[in-house]
Design a protein around this motif. Structure first.
Motif, PDB file in Angstrom:
ATOM      1  N   GLN A 126       0.814  -1.213   0.000  1.00  0.00           N
ATOM      2  CA  GLN A 126       0.000   0.000   0.000  1.00  0.00           C
ATOM      3  C   GLN A 126       0.852   1.270   0.000  1.00  0.00           C
ATOM      4  O   GLN A 126       0.347   2.366  -0.231  1.00  0.00           O
ATOM      5  N   TRP A 127       2.160   1.123   0.263  1.00  0.00           N
ATOM      6  CA  TRP A 127       3.059   2.269   0.250  1.00  0.00           C
ATOM      7  C   TRP A 127       3.816   2.385  -1.065  1.00  0.00           C
ATOM      8  O   TRP A 127       4.660   3.277  -1.205  1.00  0.00           O
ATOM      9  N   ALA A 132       3.739   7.969  -1.715  1.00  0.00           N
ATOM     10  CA  ALA A 132       4.090   7.187  -0.528  1.00  0.00           C
ATOM     11  C   ALA A 132       5.572   6.806  -0.550  1.00  0.00           C
ATOM     12  O   ALA A 132       6.252   6.846   0.490  1.00  0.00           O
ATOM     13  N   ASP A 218      -4.244  11.217   1.601  1.00  0.00           N
ATOM     14  CA  ASP A 218      -3.728   9.941   2.099  1.00  0.00           C
ATOM     15  C   ASP A 218      -3.342  10.133   3.569  1.00  0.00           C
ATOM     16  O   ASP A 218      -2.328  10.748   3.880  1.00  0.00           O
ATOM     17  N   GLN A 219      -4.159   9.603   4.449  1.00  0.00           N
ATOM     18  CA  GLN A 219      -3.950   9.851   5.870  1.00  0.00           C
ATOM     19  C   GLN A 219      -2.635   9.261   6.370  1.00  0.00           C
ATOM     20  O   GLN A 219      -1.935   9.876   7.187  1.00  0.00           O
ATOM     21  N   GLU A 220      -2.266   8.072   5.897  1.00  0.00           N
ATOM     22  CA  GLU A 220      -1.032   7.444   6.365  1.00  0.00           C
ATOM     23  C   GLU A 220       0.195   8.226   5.913  1.00  0.00           C
ATOM     24  O   GLU A 220       1.132   8.452   6.693  1.00  0.00           O
ATOM     25  N   THR A 221       0.199   8.639   4.654  1.00  0.00           N
ATOM     26  CA  THR A 221       1.314   9.446   4.151  1.00  0.00           C
ATOM     27  C   THR A 221       1.368  10.783   4.867  1.00  0.00           C
ATOM     28  O   THR A 221       2.450  11.294   5.198  1.00  0.00           O
ATOM     29  N   GLU A 223       0.383  11.438   7.917  1.00  0.00           N
ATOM     30  CA  GLU A 223       0.894  11.239   9.271  1.00  0.00           C
ATOM     31  C   GLU A 223       2.404  10.995   9.264  1.00  0.00           C
ATOM     32  O   GLU A 223       3.131  11.468  10.148  1.00  0.00           O
ATOM     33  N   LEU A 224       2.876  10.261   8.248  1.00  0.00           N
ATOM     34  CA  LEU A 224       4.311  10.021   8.138  1.00  0.00           C
ATOM     35  C   LEU A 224       5.061  11.332   7.901  1.00  0.00           C
ATOM     36  O   LEU A 224       6.141  11.558   8.470  1.00  0.00           O
TER      37      LEU A 224
END
Length: 325
Positions: A126-127, A132, A218-221, A223-224
């Motif tokens: 997913q990354w 990402a 993209d919430q994960e990106t 946050e990173l």
């Protein structure tokens, strides 16, 4: 050289530009290392973007380093290079987001890229998109910067022990020992300056990268990116602290050099004062006047020698009693 990395982590190197192949459909990262003009034109033709030249990467204006053009996001950062050598330097690297693909252009081989390529297969699927991957690559770059900073701190601690610690043991050192250490201090100052410049460049890039829509969605990106931004801020503050320590070490080394020079001048000053009375006695009896009673004494010569010795011994012990020696 052009290397294309697919979403399944397979890589394709393009060396023959006479019959260059098309990029696979699942390519997510195109890494261009010291590209020629033909390679730049090839990538421009396939991806439909304008590839900045080496001169473009050297521009220092923020508007020339961070911008959006034809739906492609262009970002340039200065990365530390040759950190293990005595002449660390910065190299400019361009990051381009063209749709879901990441394009990097570099004219050096920072270790962070080698570390990222080696760990590419461990990145979750997913990354494995352009944005990402860029976030993960920036994370690796910041981690490498932290490693270089830690290495510099360790070397600086050793240098500090050499400057201060050995003095307590009263080990005799060469006369130019501290002067040689000044060169080492200058090398550490150069390294920390390069690190601070690199961190400042990465901070501006990350701030710009954080605002683009693909990251905001993209919430994960997202946050990173926040985590990386905090790391950069922390490293910048720590680098400033280390720079202050280097300044202290430089001032202290110069102070120790002045102390050693003053000690040498002190020895000459005391020696001149100690031998001044004997010189006065010798000059008195060297005037050769006709009527000088001591000249006709049988013990005149040993008398004058003893007088000179006593006139030298008394100031010497007086200085010892005062603690000036």
């Amino acid at each position: 050289m052009i290397t294309a990395y697919c979403s399944n982590c397979k890589s394709v190197e393009i060396r023959d530009l006479a019959n260059p192949p098309e990029f696979p459909a699942d390519v997510v990262w195109v890494d261009m290392v010291e590209p020629t003009r033909e390679e730049e034109l090839h990538v421009e033709k396939i991806l439909g973007i304008e590839v900045p030249t080496r001169d473009d990467l050297r521009a220092i204006e923020p508007s020339a380093r961070l911008y959006v053009e034809n739906n492609a996001v262009y970002m340039t950062a200065s990365l530390i290079w040759k950190a293990e050598t005595e002449a660390p330097t910065l190299t400019d690297v361009a990051f381009i987001l063209a749709g879901d693909k990441l394009v990097t252009i570099r004219y050096a081989h920072p270790k962070s890229f080698a570390l990222f390529i080696a760990a590419l297969h461990r990145i979750p699927e997913q990354w494995r998109s352009g944005a990402a991957l860029l976030a993960k690559l920036l994370e690796t770059i910041v981690d490498r910067t932290a490693e270089v900073l830690e290495m510099s701190i360790s070397r600086l601690d050793i240098l500090s022990v050499h400057v201060f610690g050995d003095r307590a043991k009263k080990v005799r050192k060469p006369s130019n020992y501290l002067e040689e250490k000044l060169k080492d201090i200058a090398g550490h100052h150069r390294m920390i300056s390069k690190l601070r410049d690199s961190l400042g460049s990465l901070s501006r890039l990350l701030t710009f990268f954080y605002t683009i829509p693909v990251v905001q969605h993209d919430q994960e990106t997202k946050e990173l990116c926040r985590t990386i931004s905090r790391d950069i801020q922390s490293l910048s503050e720590h680098a400033s602290f280390v720079a202050g320590n280097i300044t202290f070490l430089l001032d202290a080394s110069l102070g120790l050099i002045n102390i050693e020079q003053n000690a040498i001048i002190k020895i000459f000053s005391i020696a001149s004062v100690v031998f001044l009375p004997p010189t006065l006695v010798a000059s008195i009896y060297g005037m050769n006047f006709e009527f000088m009673p001591e000249l006709h004494l049988t013990a005149g010569y040993p008398y004058s020698l003893g007088l000179m010795v006593i006139s030298a011994v008394i100031p010497f012990f007086f200085f010892r009693w005062k603690g000036w020696l």
